[in-house]
Design a protein around this motif. Structure first.
Motif, mmCIF file in Angstrom:
data_model
loop_
_atom_site.group_PDB
_atom_site.id
_atom_site.type_symbol
_atom_site.label_atom_id
_atom_site.label_comp_id
_atom_site.label_asym_id
_atom_site.label_seq_id
_atom_site.Cartn_x
_atom_site.Cartn_y
_atom_site.Cartn_z
ATOM 1 N N GLN A 54 0.835 -1.207 0.000
ATOM 2 C CA GLN A 54 0.000 0.000 0.000
ATOM 3 C C GLN A 54 0.870 1.257 0.000
ATOM 4 O O GLN A 54 0.586 2.214 -0.708
ATOM 5 C CB GLN A 54 -0.929 0.002 1.211
ATOM 6 N N GLN A 55 1.921 1.256 0.800
ATOM 7 C CA GLN A 55 2.819 2.408 0.855
ATOM 8 C C GLN A 55 3.499 2.631 -0.503
ATOM 9 O O GLN A 55 3.615 3.767 -0.962
ATOM 10 C CB GLN A 55 3.891 2.191 1.935
ATOM 11 N N LYS A 58 0.946 3.975 -3.003
ATOM 12 C CA LYS A 58 0.677 5.400 -2.758
ATOM 13 C C LYS A 58 1.815 6.256 -3.301
ATOM 14 O O LYS A 58 1.580 7.286 -3.934
ATOM 15 C CB LYS A 58 0.491 5.635 -1.258
ATOM 16 N N ARG A 61 1.502 6.293 -6.910
ATOM 17 C CA ARG A 61 0.184 6.786 -7.318
ATOM 18 C C ARG A 61 -0.510 5.795 -8.247
ATOM 19 O O ARG A 61 -1.031 6.163 -9.306
ATOM 20 C CB ARG A 61 0.291 8.162 -7.961
ATOM 21 N N SER A 63 -2.945 1.863 -8.045
ATOM 22 C CA SER A 63 -3.887 1.116 -7.215
ATOM 23 C C SER A 63 -3.168 0.084 -6.359
ATOM 24 O O SER A 63 -2.406 -0.742 -6.869
ATOM 25 C CB SER A 63 -4.903 0.423 -8.122
ATOM 26 N N ALA A 64 -3.442 0.113 -5.066
ATOM 27 C CA ALA A 64 -2.874 -0.892 -4.169
ATOM 28 C C ALA A 64 -3.428 -2.266 -4.508
ATOM 29 O O ALA A 64 -2.710 -3.275 -4.413
ATOM 30 C CB ALA A 64 -3.180 -0.530 -2.718
ATOM 31 N N ASN A 129 -6.189 2.040 4.249
ATOM 32 C CA ASN A 129 -6.593 2.842 3.102
ATOM 33 C C ASN A 129 -7.869 3.611 3.411
ATOM 34 O O ASN A 129 -7.980 4.801 3.142
ATOM 35 C CB ASN A 129 -6.837 1.919 1.907
ATOM 36 N N GLN A 132 -7.305 6.447 5.888
ATOM 37 C CA GLN A 132 -6.720 7.625 5.238
ATOM 38 C C GLN A 132 -7.778 8.369 4.433
ATOM 39 O O GLN A 132 -7.843 9.593 4.464
ATOM 40 C CB GLN A 132 -5.561 7.210 4.337
ATOM 41 N N ASP A 133 -8.629 7.626 3.698
ATOM 42 C CA ASP A 133 -9.699 8.259 2.938
ATOM 43 C C ASP A 133 -10.663 8.994 3.855
ATOM 44 O O ASP A 133 -11.098 10.108 3.563
ATOM 45 C CB ASP A 133 -10.476 7.223 2.126
ATOM 46 N N GLN A 136 -9.117 12.226 5.044
ATOM 47 C CA GLN A 136 -9.151 13.243 3.989
ATOM 48 C C GLN A 136 -10.552 13.830 3.864
ATOM 49 O O GLN A 136 -10.725 15.039 3.750
ATOM 50 C CB GLN A 136 -8.711 12.646 2.656
#
Length: 175
Positions: A54-55, A58, A61, A63-64, A129, A132-133, A136
């Motif tokens: 995932q890191q 990200k 940029r 898709s994980a 994920n 974090q979403d 935001q």
């Protein structure tokens, strides 16, 4: 060291890194992993966790979930519908974050009931994920609230005020 069976993850990561015009060191720094560890992943010597993928996703940029499939954490065919369903739920602008989380929990409970569980690594990665979403979205909502969408207090609900602006005593105003 023998190469692990991690599909074509390493080759794919190298290609994505080069397309992004990043050096191995730059990507390692951006993803928060060590340069040697990332090199071993690219060469197929290490199988990273969902969190590391995932890191890296990200930082690139991308898709994980694509990396999860390439790493063998997600089954491309069987889990594609699940990933798409989750993405649609998370992208729905008519739901707030709490509603999205509840809907995802219900969805996951039905999948478990029917014998389809996600791996613990993937669950942690997806939860991170979503967290974090949510952060935001919460920050965006707060910014909108502060930027002028605040509503004035409703005086009908608050009741009458005294000359100095404080709330009047309801027992005195009733007589």
């Amino acid at each position: 060291m023998a190469s692990l069976n991690v599909g074509n993850l390493g080759e794919y990561l190298r290609e994505q890194r080069r397309n992004a015009q990043l050096s191995l060191r730059q990507l390692a720094d951006a993803a928060g992993v060590s340069n040697p560890y990332l090199s071993q992943i690219e060469r197929g010597l290490r199988k990273p966790s969902a969190e590391v993928l995932q890191q890296v996703a990200k930082a690139l940029r991308i898709s994980a979930e694509t990396l999860y499939v390439r790493a063998g954490i997600l089954d491309a065919e069987r889990d594609r519908d699940e990933v798409e369903t989750r993405a649609v739920i998370l992208a729905d602008p008519t739901l707030n974050e709490r509603q999205k989380q509840v809907l995802l929990q219900i969805y996951e409970s039905f999948r478990k009931e029917n014998g389809f569980e996600i791996t613990p690594d993937l669950a942690r990665g997806m939860a991170q994920n979503m967290t974090q979403d949510m952060a935001q979205d919460e920050a965006q909502g707060m910014a909108e609230h502060i930027s002028g969408t605040q509503q004035a207090p409703d005086t009908a609900v608050r009741g009458p005020r005294t000359a100095d602006g404080s709330d009047a005593d309801p027992q005195q105003t009733a007589s």
